[in-house]
Design a protein around this motif. Sequence first.
Motif: not given
Length: 465
Positions: A1-20
Amino acid sequence: MKYEFPQDFWWGSAASGPQTEGAADVDGRKPSIWDHWYKEEPGRFFNNVGPVNTSNFYYQYKEDIQLMKETGHNSFRTSIQWSRLIPDGIGEVNPKAVAFYNNVIDEMLANGVEPFINLYHFDMPMSMQEIGGWENREVVSAYATFAKTCFELFGDRVRHWFTFNEPIVPVEMGYLYDAHFPNVVDFKRAVQVAYHTTVAHALAVKEYHALKQDGEIGIILNLTPSYPRSQNPADVRAAHIADLIFNRSFLDPVTKGEFPADLVEILKEHDVLPTYTEEDLAIIKNNIIDILGVNYYQPRRVKAKEYAAHPDAPFMPEHLFDNYEMPYRKMNPYRGWEIFEKAIYDIAINLRDNYGNIPFFISENGMGVEGEDRYRTAEGYIDDHYRIAFIKDHLKWLHKAMAEGVNCKGYHLWTFMDCWSWANAYKNRYGLVEVNLDQDYKRTIKSSGRWYKELSDNHGFEDAE
Ligand code: BG6
């Protein structure tokens, strides 16, 4: 089965200043509570590793932004450190910090990675903590000025702003459970901190909207659903109370402008209501968010109390419910957190049905694993197949919720590259990219990073079931 998401979906990640970022004591930055606490009690940090160098993003951000591209990021969240931008909390803006954050933002934009910027990630400047931190209303005003300064400096390019990351965490860890500085155990003071954080948040939203910049502002909440052990009314009531304290204490005021009436009742009954003003309540009322970030890691399971609390024990949330350990639950043993993927669906449906189907995105979700070195392949990269499975299993439930009409805009993993995790330091690794502390912070993309690129390029993934 294909799990399709919108073309303009945000794919990314999170971090923070103090931790990186690392570079904690250069270019004019002054200590936050983390630098201070590490100096006082280094033994409370895993392997005595403190916040001074973290993952060296301050010096390697260009290489890191290339790696973001290579791992399929179209967006990335980090935070501006208050203690870097305005080192004394109030007053002078640090030009070196302005230059650094400008460089990061410009480099991201030049590489097609949309910057999502958060303004507070557990990192109170020490100068502000010394005057009482969030217990002091003056710190609330200082934060609003810091927020406004950020919008004015960077808001021409940053279109996604967040006031706080997981604001309940400093309340719990710093003022109830002795896990973060200032290690206070006092429910009334915890409530004051939570209330003032909400006012600070609303003031930042007000400042942002007043500037009429071309973007949106929200907050990032760790919505840990409370599941009752059973449908027995006492268990259900216990779960409701935990939900009020840990989720709705922030979720309701930031989305509806008001604290839940039954939460206020409970606080009143236990004589822990904060000091407040009508003016501040009106600020909360009139400044609600445009978008919500949802961090999800683990559920909370709750049962009715087995025993009454000792009459002399300091009042704690756990005087009103017991945490429940469900037999045969699936665990991430390294972090000690239950893995329960369906909760991501339950959160989304709750937002649809009870919060006006507010626009949201998954702003953190992820799996911290200790000793990933044992998964190193002959080619030298870490084959973290378990992380790919973890992400897929959560995305399937998110996909189902989206098919049922929830308003989800994207998915950000915690995190892009291995980073410093507060008191856990570098114990558990969460990254799509390995950071080797023994080899000068060398970055190597893990299997999950390669897979994440395919996920983003294909706007989803195929799976047997
Ligand atoms: C979230 C925080 O609670 O979870 C991050 O926003 C944190 O700052 C992440 O690093 C993972 O938790 P931990 O405690 O393992 O670092």
